[in-house]
Design a protein around this motif. Structure first.
Motif, PDB file in Angstrom:
ATOM      1  N   TYR A 183       0.815  -1.216   0.000  1.00 30.61           N
ATOM      2  CA  TYR A 183       0.000   0.000   0.000  1.00 30.61           C
ATOM      3  C   TYR A 183       0.848   1.265   0.000  1.00 30.61           C
ATOM      4  O   TYR A 183       0.313   2.364  -0.010  1.00 30.61           O
ATOM      5  N   LEU A 184       2.161   1.106   0.025  1.00 34.22           N
ATOM      6  CA  LEU A 184       3.043   2.271   0.095  1.00 34.22           C
ATOM      7  C   LEU A 184       3.359   2.769  -1.308  1.00 34.22           C
ATOM      8  O   LEU A 184       4.509   2.874  -1.713  1.00 34.22           O
ATOM      9  N   THR A 185       2.330   3.112  -2.012  1.00 31.92           N
ATOM     10  CA  THR A 185       2.500   3.684  -3.338  1.00 31.92           C
ATOM     11  C   THR A 185       2.585   5.203  -3.232  1.00 31.92           C
ATOM     12  O   THR A 185       2.131   5.789  -2.229  1.00 31.92           O
ATOM     13  N   PRO A 186       3.163   5.885  -4.203  1.00 29.06           N
ATOM     14  CA  PRO A 186       3.279   7.355  -4.111  1.00 29.06           C
ATOM     15  C   PRO A 186       1.948   8.054  -3.909  1.00 29.06           C
ATOM     16  O   PRO A 186       1.844   8.988  -3.112  1.00 29.06           O
ATOM     17  N   LEU A 187       0.911   7.617  -4.586  1.00 25.66           N
ATOM     18  CA  LEU A 187      -0.387   8.271  -4.442  1.00 25.66           C
ATOM     19  C   LEU A 187      -0.956   8.058  -3.051  1.00 25.66           C
ATOM     20  O   LEU A 187      -1.516   8.988  -2.440  1.00 25.66           O
ATOM     21  N   TRP A 199      -1.896  11.111  -0.234  1.00 23.86           N
ATOM     22  CA  TRP A 199      -3.201  11.260   0.414  1.00 23.86           C
ATOM     23  C   TRP A 199      -3.099  11.061   1.921  1.00 23.86           C
ATOM     24  O   TRP A 199      -3.806  11.724   2.695  1.00 23.86           O
ATOM     25  N   THR A 200      -2.241  10.182   2.364  1.00 19.11           N
ATOM     26  CA  THR A 200      -2.057   9.997   3.805  1.00 19.11           C
ATOM     27  C   THR A 200      -1.532  11.269   4.452  1.00 19.11           C
ATOM     28  O   THR A 200      -1.990  11.672   5.535  1.00 19.11           O
ATOM     29  N   CYS A 201      -0.583  11.919   3.803  1.00 11.30           N
ATOM     30  CA  CYS A 201      -0.049  13.175   4.349  1.00 11.30           C
ATOM     31  C   CYS A 201      -1.129  14.266   4.385  1.00 11.30           C
ATOM     32  O   CYS A 201      -1.218  15.038   5.348  1.00 11.30           O
ATOM     33  N   VAL A 226      -2.404  16.094   7.893  1.00 10.50           N
ATOM     34  CA  VAL A 226      -2.366  17.534   8.154  1.00 10.50           C
ATOM     35  C   VAL A 226      -3.739  18.043   8.591  1.00 10.50           C
ATOM     36  O   VAL A 226      -3.863  18.837   9.526  1.00 10.50           O
ATOM     37  N   VAL A 227      -4.798  17.561   7.936  1.00 12.90           N
ATOM     38  CA  VAL A 227      -6.150  17.998   8.296  1.00 12.90           C
ATOM     39  C   VAL A 227      -6.497  17.568   9.710  1.00 12.90           C
ATOM     40  O   VAL A 227      -7.002  18.359  10.523  1.00 12.90           O
ATOM     41  N   ILE A 228      -6.229  16.327  10.059  1.00 13.02           N
ATOM     42  CA  ILE A 228      -6.561  15.829  11.399  1.00 13.02           C
ATOM     43  C   ILE A 228      -5.743  16.549  12.465  1.00 13.02           C
ATOM     44  O   ILE A 228      -6.257  16.925  13.533  1.00 13.02           O
ATOM     45  N   PHE A 229      -4.471  16.776  12.193  1.00 15.36           N
ATOM     46  CA  PHE A 229      -3.630  17.479  13.168  1.00 15.36           C
ATOM     47  C   PHE A 229      -4.128  18.903  13.396  1.00 15.36           C
ATOM     48  O   PHE A 229      -4.154  19.396  14.535  1.00 15.36           O
ATOM     49  N   SER A 230      -4.544  19.567  12.343  1.00 16.53           N
ATOM     50  CA  SER A 230      -5.060  20.928  12.493  1.00 16.53           C
ATOM     51  C   SER A 230      -6.346  20.945  13.308  1.00 16.53           C
ATOM     52  O   SER A 230      -6.560  21.829  14.146  1.00 16.53           O
ATOM     53  N   MET A 231      -7.197  19.967  13.093  1.00 16.08           N
ATOM     54  CA  MET A 231      -8.436  19.900  13.864  1.00 16.08           C
ATOM     55  C   MET A 231      -8.160  19.683  15.337  1.00 16.08           C
ATOM     56  O   MET A 231      -8.759  20.333  16.211  1.00 16.08           O
TER      57      MET A 231
END
Length: 748
Positions: A571-575, A579-581, A585-590
């Motif tokens: 599952y460690l594909t570039p895409l 998307w994981t990053c 970032v969204v979850i950390f900001s929340m």
């Protein structure tokens, strides 16, 4: 005259008979200068020496056939009594040896063994054991027929083949028919009288049979140890021609009469347009091999026969509707059965090729619509079956070949077992198919590559392959794999840089992957397949790119042996990383916005739990600035704030500019009617209030009003002047930013 080095030296009566036959061979055939006692090299033992020697022999044979045909055509064009005299079997002499020419008969009767004995003379003799020894080349002309058939007993034909000197049977537009019976098959073999055995050395040439155009039929025959080097001299060869087999064949009636009248006129004038048979010597062959041009396609059938030890077991090119049925081809030195250029509409069935050094069955480029069914390729050195549908050229070429690929050939209900390389290999082409066949053993089972299109592989059973059961590589497009069973291969089905539809296949006992896709695989579909075995993945698509559809595959019988890191890598594909990053970032900001430093511990509380009612909140008000310009305030010394203070002494002077109720003082400090004034009140120092500072000239300047909003007590009834409001015991929540009371700034 007999060549002294070709006389056999065998004792006894049989030896004297063989010596006579060998002498006949010395008269009819021209050796290349090799001594009989010199050991001939094995086939292809020395590639350079063998190539030069055998290529020269093939070139020599092509020259002999072309010049023999030219001489015959010249004699038939003369007309008159000379032509009538020459329309009978003749022996033509040339630098390549002597050739018995069999022209067409006026009655259409076929030549037989008796005719060969009659016209061949000393070059065709019956031996003491009842066999016949042929010591001369035989040329069957256009329209002529040669019948080799068994009588009450089997016909045994031994074609003389000494080092550097051999015999052959070649038809050019004629018909050759070899007809035996199941109980008495015709037996044809090469023969070395010195060794009293078949000739198994090919480096110095060997006897062969060839049909150029016309028709070739063979039924119930046993053929052994014929041919050398090339396909057309490889044993039994059926080759087409790109020029007419007869110059007069395509003339109409008026043209033939005009040509006859012209020849008669030339004869009356004493001229002659051709020479007699046997009086033309040809030059030595050059360095470039000359292929016999070949315009009529050859037709024919080979059935119920056994071919063993030939260079090419059976070679067919330039043919139409050839039938190859019920044959066994064994131990060929190169390939077993070869369908070469421009062979089309052929049927190959119930034929077995075993023990060839190269491939078993070969369908070369430029072959079309060839059906192979119920055939077996077993223990061959390379592939069991090879189908090549690639174009003859990939760009501009000297011969102007087409860039279109070939195909529409198939292998059905056949068996490939224990071959050295692949069971079945498909190279390029369009609409090639392998159906309902079995492949046992080999490095790979079925291999499709070189940009083949619309390939159909269905209903096949593959067992015991080393690497992959079915492999599609190098740009294969539009392939369909359905209903195949792969058992025991390391990877069941493998796609590399190719696209295909995989439907209803069964993979058993795989040890790496059930189905593996690598590289560009866009448009592939993997549906309803059953996968069992153990390995790192049942269906591996992590190394492929493009849209791949996977639906309803059954992998319940698959044991996943992948490590944790391998599972992560799937599952460690570039895409996926991108998307994981983004989500991180969204979850950390929340979380950060909800868990501020001042809000730690509030998780799970109602959002309004810590809010104060409006009537309890501190009121903030900003002073209103006057529209008229005011004098610049002078700096003041530190002192108490003006206005009445709680606990102040009676009669204490107020700050200049401050009147009762805030009237008549500094307009900036005037209260707004109906609104409490924000102000900060500081308790005077001990001893009472001090007088405001003065400037030289005893001019008293008003004090600068405090800046910033000042808190006042809510619902205060005093509106005539500032009133101190004590701060709340607990600061309200939330505290307005920038709402902290500012200290008084004094004028400058």
């Amino acid at each position: 005259m007999t060549h002294p080095n070709l006389r056999p030296r065998l004792p006894g009566a049989s030896g004297r008979g063989l010596a006579t036959a060998a002498a006949a061979l010395g008269l009819g055939l021209v050796p290349l200068g090799l001594l009989p006692g010199t050991p001939a090299p094995r086939a292809h033992a020395d590639p350079v020496a063998d190539a030069n020697r055998q290529a020269a022999l093939v070139d020599r044979e092509d020259q002999r056939i072309m010049q023999t045909r030219s001489v015959l055509a010249a004699t038939l064009m003369i007309g008159g009594q000379a032509t009538a005299q020459w329309k009978r079997p003749q022996i033509f002499g040339s630098a390549q040896g002597k050739t018995l020419v069999l022209p067409a008969t006026t009655t259409g009767r076929a030549y037989t063994v008796a005719d060969l004995a009659k016209f061949g003379g000393q070059y065709f003799k019956r031996q003491g054991d009842g066999s016949y020894l042929l010591g001369i080349h035989v040329f069957v002309a256009d329209g002529a027929k040669l019948l080799l058939s068994s009588g009450p007993g089997p016909l045994v034909l031994r074609m003389g083949s000494l080092p550097g000197a051999f015999s052959s049977i070649v038809s050019f537009g004629g018909t050759i028919q070899v007809k035996g019976t199941q109980r008495a098959p015709v037996q044809i073999t090469s023969w070395n009288p010195r060794l009293n055995a078949p000739d198994r050395q090919v480096a110095d040439g060997r006897a062969y049979i060839r049909a150029v155009g016309g028709e070739f039929k063979m039924d119930y025959a046993k053929v052994n140890d014929l041919g050398f080097w090339s396909g057309r001299t490889g044993g039994i060869a059926l080759t087409g021609t790109d020029r007419p087999s007869s110059a007069t064949k395509h003339l109409n009636k008026d043209q033939r009469h005009a040509a006859k009248k012209k020849r008669q006129q030339q004869q009356q004038n004493g001229g002659n347009t051709g020479g007699g048979p046997g009086d033309i010597e040809t030059e030595a062959p050059g360095g470039t091999a000359t292929h016999v041009p070949a315009a009529d396609l050859v037709t024919g059938s080979i059935s119920n026969s056994t071919i063993a030890g030939d260079a090419f077991g059976l070679f067919v090119s330039g043919s139409n509707q050839t039938q190859i049925i019920g044959n066994a081809i064994q131990n060929s030195l190169v390939n077993g059965l070869v369908m070469h250029r421009f062979a089309k509409n052929a049927t190959i069935s119930n034929t077995t090729v075993r023990g060839s050094r190269g491939d078993g069955f070969v369908l070369s480029r430029a072959t079309e619509k060839i059906r192979v069914s119920n055939c077996t390729a077993e223990k061959n050195g390379h592939n069991g079956f090879t189908l090549n549908g690639k174009a003859l050229a990939e760009g501009p070429s000297a011969s102007g070949e087409s860039l279109e690929s070939f195909g529409d050939s198939s292998i059905n209900n056949s068996l490939a077992r224990d071959n050295g390389h692949y069971g079945i290999e498909l190279l390029g082409g369009d609409k090639l198919s392998v159906q309902n066949s079995k492949v046992i053993g080999g490095d790979m089972g079925i291999v499709v590559r070189d940009a083949a299109t619309n390939v159909q592989i269905s209903g096949n059973q593959l067992t015991g392959q080393v690497r992959q059961g079915i492999s599609l590589r190098d740009g294969v497009k539009g392939a369909n794999l359905a209903g195949n069973t792969v058992d025991g291969a390391r990877t069941g089905i493998y796609l590399r840089g190719s696209s295909a539809t995989l439907l209803g296949n069964t993979i058993k006992g795989a040890t790496a992957h059930g189905i593996s896709l690598l590289g560009s695989a866009g448009g592939s579909e993997i549906r309803d397949n059953t996968l069992s075995g153990s390995g790192t993945s049942a269906v591996s698509t992590s190394r492929s790119h493009g849209k791949v559809t996977k639906e309803d595959n059954n992998d319940d019988g698959w044991h996943d042996t992948a490590s944790l890191w391998m599972k992560v890598q799937r599952y460690l594909t570039p895409l996926n990383v991108i998307w994981t990053c983004v989500f991180a970032v969204v979850i950390f900001s929340m979380i950060r916005a909800r868990n501020d430093r001042q809000r730690i511990g509030r998780l799970g509380l109602h959002p309004y739990t810590l809010q104060q009612p409006m009537e309890k909140r501190q009121v903030w008000s900003l002073p209103r600035r006057s529209a008229q310009p005011q004098p610049r305030p002078m700096p003041a010394r530190p002192g108490p704030m003006p206005g009445p203070m709680p606990g102040a002494m009676p009669g204490a002077p107020a700050m200049a500019g401050a009147g009762a109720g805030g009237r008549g003082g500094n307009p900036l400090a005037a209260p707004v009617p109906g609104q409490p004034v924000a102000g900060r009140h500081v308790a005077p120092p001990p001893g009472g209030p001090s007088a405001p500072p003065t400037v030289p000239g005893n001019v008293r300047r008003p004090a600068a009003p405090p800046r910033g909003p000042q808190p006042v007590a809510p619902h205060s009834s005093q509106t005539t002047g500032p009133r101190p409001v004590p701060p709340p015991a607990t600061p309200p929540h939330p505290t307005p930013r920038g709402g902290v009371p500012q200290p008084q700034r004094r004028g400058v």
